[in-house]
Design a protein around this motif. Sequence first.
Motif, PDB file in Angstrom:
ATOM      1  N   ARG A  40      29.676  42.379  29.461  1.00 56.19           N
ATOM      2  CA  ARG A  40      29.735  40.912  29.548  1.00 56.19           C
ATOM      3  C   ARG A  40      29.465  40.450  30.971  1.00 56.19           C
ATOM      4  O   ARG A  40      28.656  39.549  31.201  1.00 56.19           O
ATOM      5  CB  ARG A  40      31.091  40.408  29.061  1.00 56.19           C
ATOM      6  CG  ARG A  40      31.165  38.877  29.024  1.00 56.19           C
ATOM      7  CD  ARG A  40      32.448  38.387  28.386  1.00 56.19           C
ATOM      8  NE  ARG A  40      33.636  38.652  29.195  1.00 56.19           N
ATOM      9  CZ  ARG A  40      34.591  39.506  28.882  1.00 56.19           C
ATOM     10  NH1 ARG A  40      34.517  40.213  27.755  1.00 56.19           N
ATOM     11  NH2 ARG A  40      35.636  39.673  29.677  1.00 56.19           N
ATOM     12  N   PHE A  41      30.126  41.087  31.932  1.00 60.11           N
ATOM     13  CA  PHE A  41      29.919  40.711  33.335  1.00 60.11           C
ATOM     14  C   PHE A  41      28.475  40.936  33.764  1.00 60.11           C
ATOM     15  O   PHE A  41      27.848  40.058  34.367  1.00 60.11           O
ATOM     16  CB  PHE A  41      30.854  41.507  34.245  1.00 60.11           C
ATOM     17  CG  PHE A  41      30.511  41.374  35.696  1.00 60.11           C
ATOM     18  CD1 PHE A  41      30.884  40.251  36.405  1.00 60.11           C
ATOM     19  CD2 PHE A  41      29.771  42.364  36.347  1.00 60.11           C
ATOM     20  CE1 PHE A  41      30.536  40.112  37.747  1.00 60.11           C
ATOM     21  CE2 PHE A  41      29.415  42.231  37.675  1.00 60.11           C
ATOM     22  CZ  PHE A  41      29.797  41.098  38.379  1.00 60.11           C
ATOM     23  N   LEU A  42      27.920  42.111  33.469  1.00 63.92           N
ATOM     24  CA  LEU A  42      26.573  42.447  33.940  1.00 63.92           C
ATOM     25  C   LEU A  42      25.505  41.567  33.309  1.00 63.92           C
ATOM     26  O   LEU A  42      24.457  41.320  33.922  1.00 63.92           O
ATOM     27  CB  LEU A  42      26.272  43.921  33.658  1.00 63.92           C
ATOM     28  CG  LEU A  42      27.182  44.933  34.368  1.00 63.92           C
ATOM     29  CD1 LEU A  42      26.778  46.360  33.993  1.00 63.92           C
ATOM     30  CD2 LEU A  42      27.166  44.744  35.875  1.00 63.92           C
ATOM     31  N   SER A  43      25.752  41.081  32.095  1.00 62.73           N
ATOM     32  CA  SER A  43      24.762  40.228  31.438  1.00 62.73           C
ATOM     33  C   SER A  43      24.814  38.786  31.929  1.00 62.73           C
ATOM     34  O   SER A  43      23.813  38.065  31.854  1.00 62.73           O
ATOM     35  CB  SER A  43      24.972  40.262  29.914  1.00 62.73           C
ATOM     36  OG  SER A  43      26.208  39.664  29.555  1.00 62.73           O
TER      37      SER A  43
ATOM     38  N   ALA B  45      34.879  36.442  39.445  1.00 64.56           N
ATOM     39  CA  ALA B  45      33.686  36.387  40.289  1.00 64.56           C
ATOM     40  C   ALA B  45      32.731  35.316  39.773  1.00 64.56           C
ATOM     41  O   ALA B  45      32.347  35.321  38.604  1.00 64.56           O
ATOM     42  CB  ALA B  45      32.990  37.748  40.298  1.00 64.56           C
ATOM     43  N   ALA B  46      32.355  34.406  40.630  1.00 59.20           N
ATOM     44  CA  ALA B  46      31.420  33.356  40.245  1.00 59.20           C
ATOM     45  C   ALA B  46      30.014  33.929  40.082  1.00 59.20           C
ATOM     46  O   ALA B  46      29.659  34.905  40.735  1.00 59.20           O
ATOM     47  CB  ALA B  46      31.418  32.250  41.299  1.00 59.20           C
TER      48      ALA B  46
ATOM     49  N   GLY C 175      27.924  37.680  45.259  1.00 56.81           N
ATOM     50  CA  GLY C 175      27.477  39.065  45.256  1.00 56.81           C
ATOM     51  C   GLY C 175      28.608  40.020  44.922  1.00 56.81           C
ATOM     52  O   GLY C 175      29.750  39.818  45.349  1.00 56.81           O
ATOM     53  N   VAL C 176      28.282  41.075  44.160  1.00 54.74           N
ATOM     54  CA  VAL C 176      29.283  42.064  43.735  1.00 54.74           C
ATOM     55  C   VAL C 176      28.707  43.466  43.931  1.00 54.74           C
ATOM     56  O   VAL C 176      27.608  43.771  43.455  1.00 54.74           O
ATOM     57  CB  VAL C 176      29.671  41.875  42.254  1.00 54.74           C
ATOM     58  CG1 VAL C 176      30.668  42.946  41.819  1.00 54.74           C
ATOM     59  CG2 VAL C 176      30.250  40.483  42.031  1.00 54.74           C
TER      60      VAL C 176
ATOM     61  N   HIS D  27      36.559  40.456  48.415  1.00 55.64           N
ATOM     62  CA  HIS D  27      37.786  40.775  47.680  1.00 55.64           C
ATOM     63  C   HIS D  27      37.635  42.210  47.189  1.00 55.64           C
ATOM     64  O   HIS D  27      36.746  42.517  46.389  1.00 55.64           O
ATOM     65  CB  HIS D  27      37.957  39.817  46.503  1.00 55.64           C
ATOM     66  CG  HIS D  27      39.259  39.991  45.778  1.00 55.64           C
ATOM     67  ND1 HIS D  27      40.386  39.264  46.093  1.00 55.64           N
ATOM     68  CD2 HIS D  27      39.614  40.819  44.754  1.00 55.64           C
ATOM     69  CE1 HIS D  27      41.378  39.627  45.300  1.00 55.64           C
ATOM     70  NE2 HIS D  27      40.940  40.573  44.476  1.00 55.64           N
ATOM     71  N   LEU D  28      38.492  43.105  47.657  1.00 53.72           N
ATOM     72  CA  LEU D  28      38.343  44.543  47.439  1.00 53.72           C
ATOM     73  C   LEU D  28      39.320  45.048  46.392  1.00 53.72           C
ATOM     74  O   LEU D  28      40.533  44.889  46.531  1.00 53.72           O
ATOM     75  CB  LEU D  28      38.543  45.289  48.753  1.00 53.72           C
ATOM     76  CG  LEU D  28      38.429  46.817  48.711  1.00 53.72           C
ATOM     77  CD1 LEU D  28      37.046  47.252  48.229  1.00 53.72           C
ATOM     78  CD2 LEU D  28      38.724  47.399  50.093  1.00 53.72           C
ATOM     79  N   ILE D  29      38.784  45.692  45.335  1.00 49.30           N
ATOM     80  CA  ILE D  29      39.576  46.222  44.229  1.00 49.30           C
ATOM     81  C   ILE D  29      39.336  47.730  44.124  1.00 49.30           C
ATOM     82  O   ILE D  29      38.191  48.169  44.041  1.00 49.30           O
ATOM     83  CB  ILE D  29      39.195  45.560  42.897  1.00 49.30           C
ATOM     84  CG1 ILE D  29      39.283  44.040  42.986  1.00 49.30           C
ATOM     85  CG2 ILE D  29      40.078  46.091  41.766  1.00 49.30           C
ATOM     86  CD1 ILE D  29      38.713  43.323  41.772  1.00 49.30           C
TER      87      ILE D  29
END
Length: 278
Positions: free
Chosen positions: A178-181, A153-154, A158-159, A74-76
């Motif tokens: 928050r996301f990175l942790s 993203a679950a 992978g991101v 999924h490309l943003i």
Amino acid sequence: MMNSVMSKSVTSRCISNQRIKGGTHYFGRSHFEEYASAIYPCLQKELRPAWCLDVGANYGYTGLLMRAAFPQAHLILVEPIPWLEAFVRRNFAVNAAQLDEFHSAIVSTPLEGGRTRFGINASSSQDSRVMAQPGWEQIETGVVAIDDLLARAAPDEGVYIKIDTQGWERRVFESAERFLSRHQRWFIKTEFAPAWLESQGADPAELLGYLIGRYGVYEHCGRVRWRAASLAEATGPALEPGCEADFVKYVRNLGRKDTGWIDLFVTPPGFRRTGRYD
């Protein structure tokens, strides 16, 4: 006017405005090197990105490389200069590539009202900045956070994230805390340019210390070795706490009048310990 820049990109086509440096820049060697970089096969093999985020998309060149390397992701893309959106969408159309989301905004921590001023460098769109430099035009644009962009993203997906915001990187990383942790399967390539960071009110050594204290941080020397077999091999040794002042001095000296810059790879702390995604 839209002109075609010929390079070895997805189908040898990237549309840009050749009348300004931000467009002719795509003739440069660095973009051929990015196209051929071994980092993409390594990322596909080990990270298998299900999400890709390009912060500071400009004409969409890096986004097209992401789409080619990770066709199922999924490309943003995020780019605050309004007139660049037409170039981005045309580039994806002529390359028959899918663009899932485009946000005309900056990436930052929440700002009052969700809007901010943004400075446009008329001679080079790639050097536009949130805090305008003398004589630049200013526009109003929206604000988005990585925490929100990647909220779907679950944890096991992978991101891959690219960040190039001409000195605004401190706020970009803060918007992703928050996301990175909470996730352990991500990989970031980010610009690190001391003079540009200072132009945006950031301390380069403080930013480097902030990153090293939380994540794995690696110097990207501009090219990943041919046939690099793994991400651990491609990234090399991590930067260690205490190196901040000396590393900033080193990077400054890579350019005239202390304007040197470099890219960094940033990984979860778990990857830093093991050299792989568990």
